[in-house]
Design a protein around this motif. Structure first.
Motif, short mmCIF file in Angstrom:
data_model
loop_
_atom_site.label_atom_id
_atom_site.label_comp_id
_atom_site.label_asym_id
_atom_site.label_seq_id
_atom_site.Cartn_x
_atom_site.Cartn_y
_atom_site.Cartn_z
N LEU A 218 0.82 -1.20 0.00
CA LEU A 218 0.00 0.00 0.00
C LEU A 218 0.86 1.26 0.00
O LEU A 218 0.57 2.22 -0.72
CB LEU A 218 -0.93 -0.01 1.21
CG LEU A 218 -1.94 1.13 1.32
CD1 LEU A 218 -2.78 1.22 0.05
CD2 LEU A 218 -2.82 0.95 2.53
N LYS A 219 1.92 1.25 0.78
CA LYS A 219 2.79 2.43 0.83
C LYS A 219 3.53 2.63 -0.49
O LYS A 219 3.74 3.76 -0.95
CB LYS A 219 3.76 2.31 2.00
CG LYS A 219 3.08 2.48 3.36
CD LYS A 219 4.04 2.41 4.50
CE LYS A 219 3.31 2.61 5.83
NZ LYS A 219 2.70 3.96 5.94
N ALA A 222 1.08 4.18 -2.82
CA ALA A 222 0.91 5.59 -2.49
C ALA A 222 2.03 6.43 -3.10
O ALA A 222 1.78 7.50 -3.68
CB ALA A 222 0.86 5.78 -0.98
N ALA A 223 3.26 5.93 -2.99
CA ALA A 223 4.39 6.66 -3.55
C ALA A 223 4.25 6.80 -5.07
O ALA A 223 4.52 7.87 -5.64
CB ALA A 223 5.70 5.97 -3.19
N ARG A 224 3.84 5.74 -5.73
CA ARG A 224 3.67 5.79 -7.19
C ARG A 224 2.53 6.71 -7.60
O ARG A 224 2.51 7.23 -8.71
CB ARG A 224 3.43 4.37 -7.74
CG ARG A 224 4.59 3.42 -7.54
CD ARG A 224 4.46 2.16 -8.40
NE ARG A 224 3.27 1.38 -8.14
CZ ARG A 224 3.14 0.46 -7.21
NH1 ARG A 224 4.16 0.21 -6.39
NH2 ARG A 224 2.01 -0.23 -7.06
N ALA A 225 1.56 6.90 -6.67
CA ALA A 225 0.43 7.79 -6.95
C ALA A 225 0.74 9.24 -6.59
O ALA A 225 -0.14 10.10 -6.70
CB ALA A 225 -0.79 7.31 -6.18
N GLY A 226 1.96 9.50 -6.14
CA GLY A 226 2.34 10.86 -5.78
C GLY A 226 1.86 11.29 -4.41
O GLY A 226 1.78 12.48 -4.12
N LEU A 227 1.54 10.33 -3.55
CA LEU A 227 1.08 10.62 -2.20
C LEU A 227 2.18 10.31 -1.19
O LEU A 227 3.09 9.54 -1.47
CB LEU A 227 -0.17 9.79 -1.88
CG LEU A 227 -1.35 9.96 -2.84
CD1 LEU A 227 -2.45 8.95 -2.51
CD2 LEU A 227 -1.90 11.38 -2.79
N ASP A 228 2.06 10.87 -0.01
CA ASP A 228 3.05 10.63 1.05
C ASP A 228 2.82 9.24 1.64
O ASP A 228 1.79 9.01 2.29
CB ASP A 228 2.91 11.69 2.15
CG ASP A 228 3.88 11.47 3.30
OD1 ASP A 228 4.79 10.63 3.16
OD2 ASP A 228 3.72 12.14 4.34
N PRO A 229 3.74 8.31 1.45
CA PRO A 229 3.54 6.95 1.97
C PRO A 229 3.37 6.90 3.48
O PRO A 229 2.67 6.02 4.00
CB PRO A 229 4.82 6.21 1.53
CG PRO A 229 5.35 7.00 0.39
CD PRO A 229 5.01 8.42 0.70
N ALA A 230 4.00 7.84 4.19
CA ALA A 230 3.93 7.83 5.65
C ALA A 230 2.52 8.12 6.16
O ALA A 230 2.19 7.80 7.30
CB ALA A 230 4.91 8.83 6.23
N SER A 231 1.70 8.74 5.32
CA SER A 231 0.36 9.13 5.77
C SER A 231 -0.70 8.10 5.42
O SER A 231 -1.89 8.32 5.69
CB SER A 231 -0.02 10.48 5.13
OG SER A 231 -0.16 10.34 3.73
N ILE A 232 -0.29 6.99 4.80
CA ILE A 232 -1.27 6.01 4.32
C ILE A 232 -0.92 4.62 4.84
O ILE A 232 0.24 4.21 4.85
CB ILE A 232 -1.31 6.01 2.78
CG1 ILE A 232 -1.79 7.37 2.28
CG2 ILE A 232 -2.22 4.91 2.25
CD1 ILE A 232 -1.74 7.53 0.78
#
Length: 295
Positions: A218-219, A222-232
């Motif tokens: 999941l993390k 998230a990184a590939r989607a341009g989101l902060d992995p630490a927040s997900i």
């Protein structure tokens, strides 16, 4: 560990259906307390009070957990006749403020799913599996442990429901939306058949996808989607499921059932969502909302 505490743990397992993780936490807390003050079935009230000093460096949540374990043990010991008194009143009682859950916004959810759907467009099994996992996390609000441990027999076929085994072995029916049903169907057509596995998300020879691996997948997404992995995390998606349903008008009792909460107070944390929406709801739905002050 004393015979009394072993008997207490056996009671938790047999009568209350405590999960293995719960039993391990109780065992650890009781064992540490006995190492500090001796046999809990015989120790004095003053010795129990001294635990406040032993726990002085711990976070309030840790102190509260340890004190809860001991309170339950002492109640059990009195019921069994091992103690004439209950020294629980000498335990520290830190005041806790339940932290608000981290919640993904609708735009973050859209970005995460857009990336997962794009990657799963070519029917690559691992990509379809990941899409199915997040559809069930966000679409049905499953816990990470519940999700990875789903048996193959739980896959919805004749009705859009999952039978989920939650904390303490409690089972509940969870509805599965159309998107998740489609994803599950795609995954079932691509799911490896060898070696045979009884799990919906098999891994290795006989096991299932681990919680740790689910977090990692999941993390990375998230990184590939341009989101902060630490927040997900899987739990953040579960929180988003609950919060967004409540925003849409879901009843708190229904939400409690869907999430598998034993106590409604656990579900009430989600009432932090969108204070402005709640004010607007009162202004539009309250019986006096349409009356003017001159009426």
């Amino acid at each position: 560990m004393s015979a009394a505490t072993e008997a207490f743990l056996a009671m938790l397992a047999a009568e209350r259906g405590a999960a293995l993780n719960t039993l391990a936490a109780y065992r650890r807390d009781l064992d540490q307390a006995e190492a500090a003050i001796g046999d809990l079935a015989e120790t004095s009230r003053d010795a129990v009070a001294s635990l406040a000093g032993e726990w002085a460096s711990l976070a309030p949540a840790s102190v509260a957990r340890k004190a809860s374990a001991l309170r339950q043990f002492f109640g059990f010991a009195v019921d069994e006749g091992w103690r004439a008194d209950d020294p629980s009143g000498a335990l520290p009682a830190p005041r806790l403020r339940r932290p608000l859950p981290r919640v993904m916004g609708h735009d973050q959810i859209a970005a995460l799913f857009a990336r997962a759907e794009d990657e799963a467009a070519g029917d690559e099994p691992k990509a379809v599996r990941l899409l199915t996992l997040i559809e069930l996390l966000y679409g049905s609000g499953l816990r990470a442990t519940e999700l990875v441990g789903l048996p193959l027999s739980a896959a919805p076929r004749d009705a859009p429901f999952l039978t989920v085994t939650g904390k303490g072995g409690a089972t509940r029916l969870v509805p599965v939306g159309g998107r998740a049903l489609e994803a599950v169907g795609r995954w079932l057509s691509l799911r490896p058949q060898t070696p045979p596995s009884r799990y919906l998300f098999p891994s290795g020879k006989t096991g299932h996808l681990s919680r740790v691996r689910l977090f990692q997948l999941l993390k990375a997404l998230a990184a590939r989607a341009g989101l902060d992995p630490a927040s997900i995390s899987p739990h953040v998606l579960r929180h988003a499921f609950a919060t967004h349903l409540l925003e849409g008008g879901a009843d708190l009792r229904v939400l409690q059932t869907l999430l598998g909460h034993a106590d409604i107070s656990t579900t009430q944390i989600y009432t932090h969502v969108d204070a402005a929406r709640l004010v607007a709801l009162v202004n539009s739905r309250h019986p006096l909302a349409t009356r003017t002050t001159s009426d």
